[in-house]
Design a protein around this motif. Structure first.
Motif, PDB file in Angstrom:
ATOM      1  N   ASN A   1      14.480  33.563 -12.494  1.00 36.75           N
ATOM      2  CA  ASN A   1      14.407  32.077 -12.851  1.00 36.75           C
ATOM      3  C   ASN A   1      14.367  31.324 -11.667  1.00 36.75           C
ATOM      4  N   SER A   2      14.184  31.803 -10.280  1.00 41.41           N
ATOM      5  CA  SER A   2      14.147  30.772  -8.904  1.00 41.41           C
ATOM      6  C   SER A   2      13.516  31.717  -7.843  1.00 41.41           C
ATOM      7  N   VAL A   3      13.041  30.830  -7.089  1.00 42.16           N
ATOM      8  CA  VAL A   3      12.122  31.312  -6.089  1.00 42.16           C
ATOM      9  C   VAL A   3      13.290  32.172  -5.121  1.00 42.16           C
ATOM     10  N   ARG A   4      14.482  31.844  -4.863  1.00 43.20           N
ATOM     11  CA  ARG A   4      15.356  32.591  -4.068  1.00 43.20           C
ATOM     12  C   ARG A   4      15.595  33.954  -4.622  1.00 43.20           C
ATOM     13  N   LYS A   5      15.770  33.992  -6.065  1.00 39.38           N
ATOM     14  CA  LYS A   5      15.782  35.403  -6.652  1.00 39.38           C
ATOM     15  C   LYS A   5      14.591  36.152  -6.498  1.00 39.38           C
ATOM     16  N   ALA A   6      13.424  35.650  -6.517  1.00 41.93           N
ATOM     17  CA  ALA A   6      12.145  36.316  -6.355  1.00 41.93           C
ATOM     18  C   ALA A   6      11.962  36.959  -4.813  1.00 41.93           C
ATOM     19  N   GLN A   7      12.270  35.728  -4.061  1.00 49.25           N
ATOM     20  CA  GLN A   7      12.315  36.557  -2.604  1.00 49.25           C
ATOM     21  C   GLN A   7      13.267  37.626  -2.497  1.00 49.25           C
ATOM     22  N   ALA A   8      14.613  37.587  -2.951  1.00 51.54           N
ATOM     23  CA  ALA A   8      15.537  38.780  -2.763  1.00 51.54           C
ATOM     24  C   ALA A   8      15.034  40.156  -3.654  1.00 51.54           C
ATOM     25  N   TRP A   9      14.286  39.614  -4.576  1.00 52.84           N
ATOM     26  CA  TRP A   9      13.766  41.079  -5.446  1.00 52.84           C
ATOM     27  C   TRP A   9      12.665  41.663  -4.565  1.00 52.84           C
ATOM     28  N   LEU A  10      11.772  40.726  -3.928  1.00 51.26           N
ATOM     29  CA  LEU A  10      10.497  41.356  -3.119  1.00 51.26           C
ATOM     30  C   LEU A  10      10.946  42.114  -1.999  1.00 51.26           C
ATOM     31  N   LYS A  11      12.042  41.787  -1.248  1.00 50.35           N
ATOM     32  CA  LYS A  11      12.757  42.521  -0.244  1.00 50.35           C
ATOM     33  C   LYS A  11      12.843  44.109  -0.513  1.00 50.35           C
ATOM     34  N   ARG A  12      13.026  44.169  -1.647  1.00 50.01           N
ATOM     35  CA  ARG A  12      13.257  45.561  -2.301  1.00 50.01           C
ATOM     36  C   ARG A  12      12.058  46.284  -3.061  1.00 50.01           C
ATOM     37  N   HIS A  13      11.093  45.362  -3.540  1.00 51.01           N
ATOM     38  CA  HIS A  13      10.270  46.014  -4.605  1.00 51.01           C
ATOM     39  C   HIS A  13       8.827  45.490  -3.934  1.00 51.01           C
ATOM     40  N   ARG A  14       7.801  46.085  -4.392  1.00 52.47           N
ATOM     41  CA  ARG A  14       6.294  45.898  -3.903  1.00 52.47           C
ATOM     42  C   ARG A  14       5.373  45.644  -5.395  1.00 52.47           C
ATOM     43  N   PRO A  15       5.585  44.708  -5.844  1.00 51.60           N
ATOM     44  CA  PRO A  15       4.736  44.589  -7.212  1.00 51.60           C
ATOM     45  C   PRO A  15       3.365  44.289  -6.962  1.00 51.60           C
ATOM     46  N   SER A  16       2.608  44.838  -7.916  1.00 48.20           N
ATOM     47  CA  SER A  16       1.257  44.697  -7.875  1.00 48.20           C
ATOM     48  C   SER A  16       0.615  43.332  -8.138  1.00 48.20           C
ATOM     49  N   VAL A  17       1.604  42.770  -9.016  1.00 46.64           N
ATOM     50  CA  VAL A  17       1.261  41.272  -9.629  1.00 46.64           C
ATOM     51  C   VAL A  17       2.424  40.623  -9.280  1.00 46.64           C
ATOM     52  N   VAL A  18       2.295  39.274  -9.054  1.00 46.89           N
ATOM     53  CA  VAL A  18       2.985  38.250  -9.217  1.00 46.89           C
ATOM     54  C   VAL A  18       2.539  37.098 -10.005  1.00 46.89           C
ATOM     55  N   VAL A  19       3.323  36.736 -11.118  1.00 47.12           N
ATOM     56  CA  VAL A  19       3.000  35.586 -11.983  1.00 47.12           C
ATOM     57  C   VAL A  19       4.009  34.509 -11.767  1.00 47.12           C
ATOM     58  N   ALA A  20       3.499  33.288 -11.399  1.00 46.92           N
ATOM     59  CA  ALA A  20       4.632  32.250 -11.038  1.00 46.92           C
ATOM     60  C   ALA A  20       4.143  31.011 -11.264  1.00 46.92           C
ATOM     61  N   GLU A  21       5.093  30.109 -11.849  1.00 48.45           N
ATOM     62  CA  GLU A  21       4.676  28.572 -12.041  1.00 48.45           C
ATOM     63  C   GLU A  21       4.579  27.973 -10.885  1.00 48.45           C
ATOM     64  N   PHE A  22       3.832  26.887 -10.926  1.00 47.69           N
ATOM     65  CA  PHE A  22       3.450  25.889  -9.672  1.00 47.69           C
ATOM     66  C   PHE A  22       3.887  24.571 -10.184  1.00 47.69           C
ATOM     67  N   TYR A  23       4.864  23.914  -9.280  1.00 46.45           N
ATOM     68  CA  TYR A  23       4.719  22.459  -9.354  1.00 46.45           C
ATOM     69  C   TYR A  23       5.016  21.875  -8.161  1.00 46.45           C
ATOM     70  N   ALA A  24       4.565  20.689  -7.839  1.00 41.48           N
ATOM     71  CA  ALA A  24       4.877  19.873  -6.728  1.00 41.48           C
ATOM     72  C   ALA A  24       5.756  18.763  -6.956  1.00 41.48           C
ATOM     73  N   ASP A  25       6.510  18.533  -5.907  1.00 39.96           N
ATOM     74  CA  ASP A  25       7.437  17.185  -6.146  1.00 39.96           C
ATOM     75  C   ASP A  25       7.457  16.547  -4.961  1.00 39.96           C
TER      76      ASP A  25
END
Length: 135
Positions: free
Chosen positions: A44-68
């Motif tokens: 539920n956060s970019v930081r958690k996603a970044q930490a997960w990506l350091k240990r895993h190699r997904p073939s697909v990433v689905v992510a919401e986009f918003y600009a602020d």
């Protein structure tokens, strides 16, 4: 085929999908991802996603986009995630979910980072299914 990854065995044919759900408000797509054979990790956060990506190699990433406009050093929530993804798993297919009002901002981000598909809200399962079939 099996490879060792930092002390754990990982099957190279494992299909992982990272789902970044920060805002939500649309149908739960995890069962759909699983029907297509993906092992799903939801964060539920970019930081958690970044930490997960350091240990895993997904073939697909689905992510919401918003600009602020209050982001001081970036245009959107995804730029940090996409930079991390580019560093650790450049071959992953990125599927972006967004409100149509952010399309112009996404185009600016797409000039620097690859995006495989874009789905706009309101999101439905059939739209995601069509994208998954084309992967």
């Amino acid at each position: 085929m099996i490879r060792l990854q930092r002390g754990k065995i990982k099957h190279m044919d494992d299909r992982e999908l990272l789902a970044l759900v920060e805002l939500g408000g649309y149908p739960n797509l995890v069962p759909l991802y699983q029907r297509y054979g993906y092992r799903v990790e939801m964060v539920n956060s970019v930081r958690k996603a970044q930490a997960w990506l350091k240990r895993h190699r997904p073939s697909v990433v689905v992510a919401e986009f918003y600009a602020d406009p209050q982001f001081r050093d970036r245009l959107s929530n995804l730029e940090s995630l996409l930079a991390t993804l580019q560093r650790y798993q450049a071959n992953a297919k990125v599927i972006v979910l967004l409100d149509k009002k952010h399309l112009d901002n996404l185009e600016k981000v797409k000039q620097r980072y690859p995006v495989h598909a874009v789905l706009t809200f309101p999101l439905n399962e059939s739209g995601m299914q069509a994208v998954l079939e084309n992967l």
